[in-house]
Design an enzyme around this catalytic site. Structure first.
Site, PDB file in Angstrom:
ATOM      1  N   SER A 125       0.808  -1.214   0.000  1.00  0.00           N
ATOM      2  CA  SER A 125       0.000   0.000   0.000  1.00  0.00           C
ATOM      3  C   SER A 125       0.848   1.274   0.000  1.00  0.00           C
ATOM      4  O   SER A 125       1.652   1.485  -0.897  1.00  0.00           O
ATOM      5  CB  SER A 125      -0.956  -0.036   1.177  1.00  0.00           C
ATOM      6  N   HIS A 126       0.705   2.087   1.052  1.00  0.00           N
ATOM      7  CA  HIS A 126       1.375   3.382   1.100  1.00  0.00           C
ATOM      8  C   HIS A 126       2.819   3.279   1.597  1.00  0.00           C
ATOM      9  O   HIS A 126       3.513   4.283   1.664  1.00  0.00           O
ATOM     10  CB  HIS A 126       0.582   4.305   2.011  1.00  0.00           C
ATOM     11  N   ASP A 173      -2.459   6.562  -3.220  1.00  0.00           N
ATOM     12  CA  ASP A 173      -1.337   5.826  -2.631  1.00  0.00           C
ATOM     13  C   ASP A 173      -0.843   4.711  -3.554  1.00  0.00           C
ATOM     14  O   ASP A 173      -1.316   4.576  -4.687  1.00  0.00           O
ATOM     15  CB  ASP A 173      -1.731   5.266  -1.256  1.00  0.00           C
ATOM     16  N   ASP A 233      -1.239   1.480  -3.945  1.00  0.00           N
ATOM     17  CA  ASP A 233      -2.147   0.543  -4.608  1.00  0.00           C
ATOM     18  C   ASP A 233      -3.470   1.187  -5.013  1.00  0.00           C
ATOM     19  O   ASP A 233      -4.414   0.494  -5.394  1.00  0.00           O
ATOM     20  CB  ASP A 233      -2.397  -0.678  -3.719  1.00  0.00           C
ATOM     21  N   ASP A 239      -5.915   2.841  -3.426  1.00  0.00           N
ATOM     22  CA  ASP A 239      -7.177   2.862  -2.679  1.00  0.00           C
ATOM     23  C   ASP A 239      -7.354   4.114  -1.814  1.00  0.00           C
ATOM     24  O   ASP A 239      -8.442   4.411  -1.366  1.00  0.00           O
ATOM     25  CB  ASP A 239      -7.395   1.568  -1.868  1.00  0.00           C
ATOM     26  N   ARG A 240      -6.256   4.861  -1.598  1.00  0.00           N
ATOM     27  CA  ARG A 240      -6.376   6.092  -0.792  1.00  0.00           C
ATOM     28  C   ARG A 240      -6.399   7.328  -1.676  1.00  0.00           C
ATOM     29  O   ARG A 240      -5.886   7.301  -2.796  1.00  0.00           O
ATOM     30  CB  ARG A 240      -5.184   6.231   0.137  1.00  0.00           C
ATOM     31  N   LYS A 297     -11.681   0.588  -0.525  1.00  0.00           N
ATOM     32  CA  LYS A 297     -11.703   2.027  -0.704  1.00  0.00           C
ATOM     33  C   LYS A 297     -11.146   2.311  -2.095  1.00  0.00           C
ATOM     34  O   LYS A 297     -10.433   1.491  -2.660  1.00  0.00           O
ATOM     35  CB  LYS A 297     -10.920   2.730   0.396  1.00  0.00           C
TER      36      LYS A 297
HETATM   37  C1  VG1 Z   1      -3.816   1.976   8.247  1.00  0.00           C
HETATM   38  C2  VG1 Z   1      -4.970   2.950   8.388  1.00  0.00           C
HETATM   39  C3  VG1 Z   1      -6.280   2.221   8.199  1.00  0.00           C
HETATM   40  C4  VG1 Z   1      -6.277   1.491   6.853  1.00  0.00           C
HETATM   41  C5  VG1 Z   1      -5.068   0.582   6.758  1.00  0.00           C
HETATM   42  C6  VG1 Z   1      -4.942  -0.073   5.394  1.00  0.00           C
HETATM   43  O1  VG1 Z   1      -3.876   1.010   9.251  1.00  0.00           O
HETATM   44  O2  VG1 Z   1      -4.929   3.610   9.612  1.00  0.00           O
HETATM   45  O3  VG1 Z   1      -7.342   3.122   8.284  1.00  0.00           O
HETATM   46  O4  VG1 Z   1      -7.445   0.733   6.703  1.00  0.00           O
HETATM   47  O5  VG1 Z   1      -3.885   1.330   6.977  1.00  0.00           O
HETATM   48  O6  VG1 Z   1      -4.860   0.889   4.373  1.00  0.00           O
HETATM   49  P1  VG1 Z   1      -3.018   1.104  10.615  1.00  0.00           P
HETATM   50  O7  VG1 Z   1      -3.302  -0.159  11.342  1.00  0.00           O
HETATM   51  O8  VG1 Z   1      -1.586   1.262  10.194  1.00  0.00           O
HETATM   52  O9  VG1 Z   1      -3.501   2.326  11.324  1.00  0.00           O
HETATM   53  V1  VG1 Z   1      -4.046   0.543   2.939  1.00  0.00           V
HETATM   54  O10 VG1 Z   1      -4.153   1.855   1.946  1.00  0.00           O
HETATM   55  O11 VG1 Z   1      -2.664  -0.052   3.486  1.00  0.00           O
HETATM   56  O12 VG1 Z   1      -4.869  -0.799   2.305  1.00  0.00           O
HETATM   57 CO    CO Z   2      -3.582   1.447   0.008  1.00  0.00          CO
END
Ligand code: VG1
Ligand code: CO
Length: 552
Positions: free
Chosen positions: A122-123, A286, A288, A290-291, A385
């Protein structure tokens, strides 16, 4: 359609000594440093556990793709060869292995797949020195449920080997059809289906006319997965000038940056909008896809506010013009959407952090829109998302209202009041210090009730427990909350997605009515709460950090 190319296949069983998959609880997949992931048999062990656990694998269809980070293609190759050894009937993957998380969710749903495997952290940063990840999605297109994830981890503990077919690597350079043993592989363009879906939801002509009329937009793909999608959407279809999409070429290391759309990691775009005058609208997604982060000229849209604005103006979008079934937000997300939902008379649900918790509500037809404070917004069009969807939603609202982002925000606060909100992230703290801090705060919570805190009084202090309204399942330990008598809230959580030590997240929220002071800097509006939680949780004292790593 091109003829199917048949590959010779030799099914092999590779023994492994001791399984060594470890992960923080609560993640629908596995996220680690790339080097850790590249240990011999590590990826294969996890994939074996998935293939043994995901219902319907034998004879089913699987969607596979990733965000283009280093090791994406090699991992897709491993998954293809292992899936063929486990009786999967069809794998659908994409050219260059490029597939955003929301586009994967859509493909799972439209192909009645048993699930999907998305290669992404992801990010988090990418490359040999960055992170890698495997996300698992179920047959509804959403992140694997807690129970499925737990079953997969349980399976990793007992494995003593994995099945893989030895054969040549399939080319992902162009679309094509292949077969290994009895499994078919389709390499499709990963972009088209998603774009078709967006065209069903939004009025592209209207958005196009709006942005062509002196409304300059900038989109930053941060060298991650959304580049090719965004180019087709904004430049080819909506007619934005070439160059609207910045950093649009997916790179294996995201150009050395963090593909995280916030004010720290998407600073170039933020400067363009917040300091310059040329652009009227800016957005970033981000790794992938989704953000999303939304910016206007001299205006940053807080993600919690974004969800509230989308809800309040959903009638601007053709797909939602008949009304919303309900909305949901994660617990740490501000209550801005709650007020809107109350106002239009629809239910509003509060779920734990993580998109998987929205799945049941979406599947049961209880909600249409949902979101998280972490730059995530989405709807029932997929089960993830969706960053670009949110950007189009914003453009559709602005096109319909013919106003600027800043004006829209002002109008919103004047109607509903403003939820001042901020998230403070303390990254890379030692796990021991973070756990100790968290446990100490938790143990002190009961004594806080009725006491004064940040100039107000505590009316509730607990560790959030969620009861799923659809299946009745209970999820505990979802974050420490301190709720004050004026509705202000402070929430503390430890991240489940970081890969270096622990990350402490502190969420702060305070409401001001439409008659109050609506134009303050959130850090100033929240000052009393920031000071109070630092002293109560001993954040500076215990971590030695004088300020958070990231402030949103
Ligand atoms: C973070 C965010 C959460 C989100 C998750 C996955 O998790 O706070 O809201 O759903 O990332 O997002 P955490 O446990 O680090 O707070 V992504 O864009 O990685 O699929
Ligand atoms: Co993501």
């Amino acid at each position: 359609m091109s003829p199917t190319e048949l590959f010779p296949a030799n099914n092999k069983r590779i023994p492994i000594d001791k399984p060594f998959i470890d992960q923080k609880p609560g993640t629908s997949g596995l996220r680690k440093s790339t080097r850790y992931f590249q240990q011999p048999h590590y990826l294969e062990t996890f994939i074996e556990a998935i293939l043994q656990t995901l219902p319907g694998i034998d004879g089913g269809t699987l969607i596979v793709g990733g965000d283009g980070r280093f090791w994406n293609r090699d991992s897709i190759d491993v998954i293809i060869k292992m899936a063929a050894a486990h009786g999967v009937q069809k794998i659908i993957t994409t050219v260059d292995g490029i597939l955003s998380t929301p586009a994967a969710s859509h493909l799972i749903r439209t192909n009645n797949a048993v699930g999907g495997i998305i290669l992404s952290a992801s990010h988090n940063s990418g490359g040999v020195d960055g992170d890698f990840g495997v996300k698992i999605n179920g047959s509804n297109g959403g992140p694997a449920s807690e129970s499925l994830t737990n079953q997969i981890y349980a399976a990793t503990k007992t494995l003593d080997g994995y099945q893989i077919i030895e054969t040549e690597q399939i080319s992902l350079d162009k679309t094509g059809q292949y077969a290994i043993a009895s499994m078919n592989i389709e390499v499709i363009d990963g972009i088209e289906d998603y774009i078709d879906l967006m065209q069903k939801i939004f009025d592209f002509d209207r958005i196009s006319a709006f942005i062509k009329n002196d409304f300059l937009i900038a989109f930053d793909a941060l060298h991650a997965v959304t580049g090719p999608y965004a180019k087709r959407l904004f430049e080819d279809l909506l007619g934005a000038p070439l160059g609207t999409v910045r950093n649009g070429k997916p790179l294996e290391d995201f150009g050395g940056g963090h593909p995280d759309p916030n004010l720290t990691y998407a600073k170039d775009l933020a400067d363009l909008l917040l300091l310059g005058q040329e652009y009227a609208f800016g957005a970033a997604c981000d790794g992938d896809g989704d953000r999303n982060m939304i910016l206007g000229r001299n205006c940053f849209v807080n993600p919690s506010d974004s969800l509230a604005v989308l809800t309040a103006n959903s009638d601007c979008v053709p797909a939602y013009s008949k009304g919303l079934l309900g909305v949901a937000r994660s617990m740490p997300t501000s209550s801005a959407v709650d007020i809107v939902a109350k106002n239009i008379g629809i239910p509003c649900y509060e779920t734990p952090t993580g998109w998987k918790f929205f799945g049941n509500l979406l599947d049961a037809g209880q909600i249409t829109l949902c979101g998280e404070e972490s730059f995530g917004t989405g709807s029932n069009h997929v089960r993830e998302k969706d960053g670009l969807w949110a950007v189009l939603f914003w453009l559709q609202i602005l096109a319909s209202k013919q106003c600027s982002v800043k004006d829209l925000m002002k109008q919103h606060w004047t109607s509903f009041g403003r939820h001042y909100y901020s998230r403070h992230d303390y990254e890379s703290i030692s796990t021991e210090i973070a756990n100790d801090l968290y446990k100490t705060v938790e143990s002190k919570l009961p004594s806080l009730i009725g006491q004064s805190f940040g100039g107000r009084h505590v009316s509730l202090a607990d560790n959030f427990v969620y009861k799923d309204p659809i299946d009745g399942s209970i999820t505990r330990n979802q974050g420490l909350r301190i709720i004050l008598d004026d509705g202000s809230r402070i929430v503390l959580r430890l991240s489940g997605t970081g890969t270096k030590g622990a990350t402490l997240r502190v969420y702060l929220e305070s409401y001001v009515s439409p008659k109050g002071h609506l134009e303050q800097d959130p850090q100033i509006a929240l000052k009393e709460l920031i000071v109070a939680i630092d002293s109560f949780a001993e954040i500076t004292k215990r971590t030695g950090m004088l300020k958070p790593t990231v402030i949103t």
